[in-house]
Design a protein around this motif. Sequence first.
Motif, PDB file in Angstrom:
ATOM      1  N   ALA A 124       0.817  -1.212   0.000  1.00  0.00           N
ATOM      2  CA  ALA A 124       0.000   0.000   0.000  1.00  0.00           C
ATOM      3  C   ALA A 124       0.852   1.265   0.000  1.00  0.00           C
ATOM      4  N   ARG A 125       2.100   1.166   0.417  1.00  0.00           N
ATOM      5  CA  ARG A 125       2.999   2.324   0.476  1.00  0.00           C
ATOM      6  C   ARG A 125       3.748   2.565  -0.835  1.00  0.00           C
ATOM      7  N   LEU A 126       3.699   1.619  -1.761  1.00  0.00           N
ATOM      8  CA  LEU A 126       4.577   1.660  -2.924  1.00  0.00           C
ATOM      9  C   LEU A 126       3.807   1.904  -4.217  1.00  0.00           C
ATOM     10  N   ALA A 127       4.398   2.707  -5.105  1.00  0.00           N
ATOM     11  CA  ALA A 127       3.865   2.851  -6.460  1.00  0.00           C
ATOM     12  C   ALA A 127       4.039   1.528  -7.189  1.00  0.00           C
ATOM     13  N   PRO A 128       3.226   1.258  -8.224  1.00  0.00           N
ATOM     14  CA  PRO A 128       3.270  -0.054  -8.880  1.00  0.00           C
ATOM     15  C   PRO A 128       4.654  -0.492  -9.325  1.00  0.00           C
ATOM     16  N   ALA A 129       5.419   0.386  -9.977  1.00  0.00           N
ATOM     17  CA  ALA A 129       6.744  -0.013 -10.463  1.00  0.00           C
ATOM     18  C   ALA A 129       7.688  -0.307  -9.298  1.00  0.00           C
ATOM     19  N   THR A 130       7.598   0.501  -8.262  1.00  0.00           N
ATOM     20  CA  THR A 130       8.436   0.287  -7.078  1.00  0.00           C
ATOM     21  C   THR A 130       8.033  -0.996  -6.369  1.00  0.00           C
ATOM     22  N   ALA A 131       6.751  -1.260  -6.330  1.00  0.00           N
ATOM     23  CA  ALA A 131       6.271  -2.494  -5.710  1.00  0.00           C
ATOM     24  C   ALA A 131       6.793  -3.718  -6.444  1.00  0.00           C
ATOM     25  N   ASP A 132       6.864  -3.626  -7.763  1.00  0.00           N
ATOM     26  CA  ASP A 132       7.396  -4.751  -8.552  1.00  0.00           C
ATOM     27  C   ASP A 132       8.851  -5.028  -8.182  1.00  0.00           C
ATOM     28  N   ASP A 133       9.640  -3.977  -7.994  1.00  0.00           N
ATOM     29  CA  ASP A 133      11.041  -4.153  -7.608  1.00  0.00           C
ATOM     30  C   ASP A 133      11.146  -4.776  -6.224  1.00  0.00           C
ATOM     31  N   PHE A 134      10.324  -4.306  -5.320  1.00  0.00           N
ATOM     32  CA  PHE A 134      10.337  -4.836  -3.952  1.00  0.00           C
ATOM     33  C   PHE A 134       9.942  -6.312  -3.945  1.00  0.00           C
ATOM     34  N   LEU A 135       8.900  -6.646  -4.687  1.00  0.00           N
ATOM     35  CA  LEU A 135       8.450  -8.033  -4.751  1.00  0.00           C
ATOM     36  C   LEU A 135       9.490  -8.935  -5.398  1.00  0.00           C
ATOM     37  N   ALA A 136      10.200  -8.430  -6.388  1.00  0.00           N
ATOM     38  CA  ALA A 136      11.227  -9.236  -7.044  1.00  0.00           C
ATOM     39  C   ALA A 136      12.338  -9.587  -6.059  1.00  0.00           C
ATOM     40  N   ALA A 137      12.742  -8.619  -5.254  1.00  0.00           N
ATOM     41  CA  ALA A 137      13.789  -8.875  -4.262  1.00  0.00           C
ATOM     42  C   ALA A 137      13.291  -9.840  -3.195  1.00  0.00           C
ATOM     43  N   TYR A 138      12.074  -9.667  -2.765  1.00  0.00           N
ATOM     44  CA  TYR A 138      11.488 -10.547  -1.746  1.00  0.00           C
ATOM     45  C   TYR A 138      11.316 -11.960  -2.292  1.00  0.00           C
ATOM     46  N   ARG A 139      10.855 -12.064  -3.533  1.00  0.00           N
ATOM     47  CA  ARG A 139      10.628 -13.369  -4.165  1.00  0.00           C
ATOM     48  C   ARG A 139      11.925 -14.174  -4.244  1.00  0.00           C
ATOM     49  N   GLU A 140      13.010 -13.527  -4.607  1.00  0.00           N
ATOM     50  CA  GLU A 140      14.283 -14.222  -4.735  1.00  0.00           C
ATOM     51  C   GLU A 140      14.717 -14.819  -3.400  1.00  0.00           C
ATOM     52  N   ARG A 141      14.550 -14.073  -2.325  1.00  0.00           N
ATOM     53  CA  ARG A 141      14.966 -14.564  -1.010  1.00  0.00           C
ATOM     54  C   ARG A 141      14.019 -15.650  -0.489  1.00  0.00           C
ATOM     55  N   LEU A 142      12.749 -15.515  -0.804  1.00  0.00           N
ATOM     56  CA  LEU A 142      11.799 -16.545  -0.379  1.00  0.00           C
ATOM     57  C   LEU A 142      12.063 -17.872  -1.077  1.00  0.00           C
ATOM     58  N   ARG A 143      12.454 -17.826  -2.337  1.00  0.00           N
ATOM     59  CA  ARG A 143      12.727 -19.068  -3.067  1.00  0.00           C
ATOM     60  C   ARG A 143      13.852 -19.853  -2.398  1.00  0.00           C
TER      61      ARG A 143
END
Length: 252
Positions: A209-228
């Motif tokens: 909710a705090r992030l613009a769509p493009a910024t959210a995509d970057d954040f999710l990509a970093a989180y996804r890599e660590r979760l994997r």
Amino acid sequence: MTWNPEQYLKFAAARQRPALDLLARLAGEPARIVDLGCGAGNITRLLAERWPHAQITGVDSDPAMLAKAAAAVSAIRWQRAEIAGWRAEQPPDLIFSNAALHWLSDHPCLLPELIGQLAAAGVLAVQMPSNFSAPSHLILLALAAEPRWRELLGDVCMGSVLSAVEYQRLLMPHCRHLELWETTYWQVLNGNDAVIEWMKGSTLVPYLARLAPATADDFLAAYRERLRAAYPPAADGQTLFPFKRIFFVAQR
């Protein structure tokens, strides 16, 4: 902060199981029931099936969740309200809350207040996630604290709960009977990046909710890599995601 009912319900069966376990601990025939933090209403409808003659109210603060809940015709009353400020119009016999109260921090004040609103011998039945020390949550906290994200996300609250001992000490002076327990569900999730899809339906909501769509995509990509790395999928594509939860049933 806006919730997405469809995202939340992607893992409806796994999210429903703790509610069913809590429901199984309840007896009697409550005439008035409140589902506090009812979300999309799927658990509220289980309450209606169990007690078809009861007056049931589902309370939630999110309009999208309440719209999803109200889309199915039923006798359930839906009420939009913040849990912290909610007050019962008439004393309920059962206040049921599944995976909601961990979003509120002041449990030493909130829980006695809820018990005090119950009818005589009424019951407060609560289930909350207690998975905050799991890799899924610790990775998220660490990522949000990194320099790139700290200013935007460093103060976001993912929710919290007390320990079982603390709830025992808090609740016992306010009730005649208390059951308190913890369970770890060894959830098997299907689909690609299943753990992040689970988190997007709940814990990630205030972060995104705090992030613009493009910024959210970057954040999710970093989180996804660590979760994997923390939750590698098996050869069949399934991912094991242990999840701890705390429960209590307090009778006034």
